[in-house]
Design a protein around this motif. Sequence first.
Motif, PDB file in Angstrom:
ATOM      1  N   ASP A  89      36.334  43.336  45.626  1.00  0.00           N
ATOM      2  CA  ASP A  89      37.216  43.687  44.523  1.00  0.00           C
ATOM      3  C   ASP A  89      37.595  45.164  44.653  1.00  0.00           C
ATOM      4  O   ASP A  89      36.716  46.028  44.729  1.00  0.00           O
ATOM      5  CB  ASP A  89      36.500  43.443  43.194  1.00  0.00           C
ATOM      6  CG  ASP A  89      37.374  43.779  42.005  1.00  0.00           C
ATOM      7  OD1 ASP A  89      37.539  44.984  41.709  1.00  0.00           O
ATOM      8  OD2 ASP A  89      37.898  42.842  41.377  1.00  0.00           O
ATOM      9  N   PRO A  90      38.886  45.500  44.685  1.00  0.00           N
ATOM     10  CA  PRO A  90      39.272  46.896  44.925  1.00  0.00           C
ATOM     11  C   PRO A  90      38.917  47.833  43.778  1.00  0.00           C
ATOM     12  O   PRO A  90      38.670  49.020  44.014  1.00  0.00           O
ATOM     13  CB  PRO A  90      40.786  46.812  45.132  1.00  0.00           C
ATOM     14  CG  PRO A  90      41.202  45.555  44.436  1.00  0.00           C
ATOM     15  CD  PRO A  90      40.055  44.608  44.604  1.00  0.00           C
ATOM     16  N   ALA A 141      45.701  50.077  46.555  1.00  0.00           N
ATOM     17  CA  ALA A 141      45.289  50.026  45.149  1.00  0.00           C
ATOM     18  C   ALA A 141      44.161  51.015  44.882  1.00  0.00           C
ATOM     19  O   ALA A 141      44.152  51.710  43.853  1.00  0.00           O
ATOM     20  CB  ALA A 141      44.854  48.611  44.787  1.00  0.00           C
ATOM     21  N   MET A 142      43.199  51.104  45.803  1.00  0.00           N
ATOM     22  CA  MET A 142      42.109  52.064  45.637  1.00  0.00           C
ATOM     23  C   MET A 142      42.625  53.495  45.675  1.00  0.00           C
ATOM     24  O   MET A 142      42.179  54.355  44.898  1.00  0.00           O
ATOM     25  CB  MET A 142      41.045  51.836  46.710  1.00  0.00           C
ATOM     26  CG  MET A 142      40.218  50.582  46.483  1.00  0.00           C
ATOM     27  SD  MET A 142      38.825  50.411  47.623  1.00  0.00           S
ATOM     28  CE  MET A 142      39.644  49.685  49.042  1.00  0.00           C
ATOM     29  N   LYS A 143      43.570  53.770  46.565  1.00  0.00           N
ATOM     30  CA  LYS A 143      44.149  55.113  46.613  1.00  0.00           C
ATOM     31  C   LYS A 143      44.804  55.477  45.284  1.00  0.00           C
ATOM     32  O   LYS A 143      44.714  56.627  44.824  1.00  0.00           O
ATOM     33  CB  LYS A 143      45.175  55.199  47.747  1.00  0.00           C
ATOM     34  CG  LYS A 143      44.569  55.269  49.142  1.00  0.00           C
ATOM     35  CD  LYS A 143      45.663  55.486  50.178  1.00  0.00           C
ATOM     36  CE  LYS A 143      45.102  55.686  51.560  1.00  0.00           C
ATOM     37  NZ  LYS A 143      46.157  55.990  52.562  1.00  0.00           N
ATOM     38  N   HIS A 157      49.148  40.516  46.604  1.00  0.00           N
ATOM     39  CA  HIS A 157      47.763  40.053  46.645  1.00  0.00           C
ATOM     40  C   HIS A 157      46.861  40.755  45.633  1.00  0.00           C
ATOM     41  O   HIS A 157      45.800  40.228  45.297  1.00  0.00           O
ATOM     42  CB  HIS A 157      47.190  40.270  48.051  1.00  0.00           C
ATOM     43  CG  HIS A 157      48.011  39.666  49.138  1.00  0.00           C
ATOM     44  ND1 HIS A 157      48.036  38.312  49.386  1.00  0.00           N
ATOM     45  CD2 HIS A 157      48.864  40.233  50.035  1.00  0.00           C
ATOM     46  CE1 HIS A 157      48.854  38.065  50.398  1.00  0.00           C
ATOM     47  NE2 HIS A 157      49.369  39.208  50.810  1.00  0.00           N
ATOM     48  N   VAL A 158      47.252  41.932  45.181  1.00  0.00           N
ATOM     49  CA  VAL A 158      46.456  42.722  44.240  1.00  0.00           C
ATOM     50  C   VAL A 158      47.349  43.132  43.084  1.00  0.00           C
ATOM     51  O   VAL A 158      48.459  43.631  43.295  1.00  0.00           O
ATOM     52  CB  VAL A 158      45.875  43.985  44.914  1.00  0.00           C
ATOM     53  CG1 VAL A 158      45.101  44.821  43.903  1.00  0.00           C
ATOM     54  CG2 VAL A 158      44.987  43.601  46.087  1.00  0.00           C
ATOM     55  N   SER A 159      46.857  42.925  41.879  1.00  0.00           N
ATOM     56  CA  SER A 159      47.659  43.275  40.710  1.00  0.00           C
ATOM     57  C   SER A 159      46.743  43.586  39.534  1.00  0.00           C
ATOM     58  O   SER A 159      45.847  42.801  39.217  1.00  0.00           O
ATOM     59  CB  SER A 159      48.606  42.119  40.357  1.00  0.00           C
ATOM     60  OG  SER A 159      49.375  42.425  39.218  1.00  0.00           O
ATOM     61  N   PHE A 160      46.944  44.749  38.913  1.00  0.00           N
ATOM     62  CA  PHE A 160      46.232  45.076  37.681  1.00  0.00           C
ATOM     63  C   PHE A 160      47.021  46.126  36.917  1.00  0.00           C
ATOM     64  O   PHE A 160      47.764  46.922  37.497  1.00  0.00           O
ATOM     65  CB  PHE A 160      44.796  45.554  37.958  1.00  0.00           C
ATOM     66  CG  PHE A 160      44.676  46.706  38.926  1.00  0.00           C
ATOM     67  CD1 PHE A 160      44.764  48.024  38.499  1.00  0.00           C
ATOM     68  CD2 PHE A 160      44.446  46.458  40.272  1.00  0.00           C
ATOM     69  CE1 PHE A 160      44.633  49.079  39.384  1.00  0.00           C
ATOM     70  CE2 PHE A 160      44.315  47.508  41.174  1.00  0.00           C
ATOM     71  CZ  PHE A 160      44.410  48.818  40.735  1.00  0.00           C
TER      72      PHE A 160
END
Length: 256
Positions: A89-90, A141-143, A157-160
């Motif tokens: 999980d990022p 996303a982590m950056k 693929h990643v969304s928040f």
Amino acid sequence: MRIGLLSFVTDESMPIVDLATEAEARGFESLFVPKKAHLPVSRRTPWPGGVLPDTYKRTYDPFVALAAAAAVTSTIRLGTGICMAVARDPIITAKEVASLDAISNGRFVFGIGYGWNAEEIEDHGVPFASRAAVLREKVLAMKAIWSGDEAGFQGEHVSFEATWSWPKPRQRPHPPIVMGSRASAANFRDIADYCDGWMPIEYFGKTEPTRCCPHSTHSRRSLIDTRAEGWPARSWCSSRPPGVVALEPRSLVRRR
């Protein structure tokens, strides 16, 4: 010359606290530990080196292990070699990376990789064929989380939504992100796109030096041919045997 260590730290190996203390006392520049959250019993995906070493089944969580190492050292750099961020999980990983970098006073190196075991990656809900694209979005996303007071991310693929997350990494804008991979034009494009360095992976048991040596004609051609804007100035070059190996920083070829 700066020399580091990479070691599979397990419940049967030299304790991480002792290893880190002794490595720093002997002047090693860095200590890297790998990660396997789990290892499927299925051998549908064979290990590239032949018979799978037992150490792959027994590794400690690298962030816990490196936090213990950080508590008993003050100068040695500490890194994951590698963390399979594609299967994590990022948001949680961003918190762990930032926390470890803060606790270690800016000594963390974030080694990441695509992963080679299809069953393992798919157990985390990531299609094996999509892992490169998923890894890219998770790192971006982590950056975003590390760089802003409020950060959200919207990708395929990643969304928040916008979120708060502290602490921020001690190293700004973030710890060095190093890709553990084999030499290929596609991998080099990813490294130039969102990483800061390269950790070459050897072809175990195969005589393919031009595929893994960063100074080979094949690798130089791949680096030069890519359309990336620039290249990291540093790589970590590993050598056999597996277990504890020397890592020698080398310069990558920059695109002209």
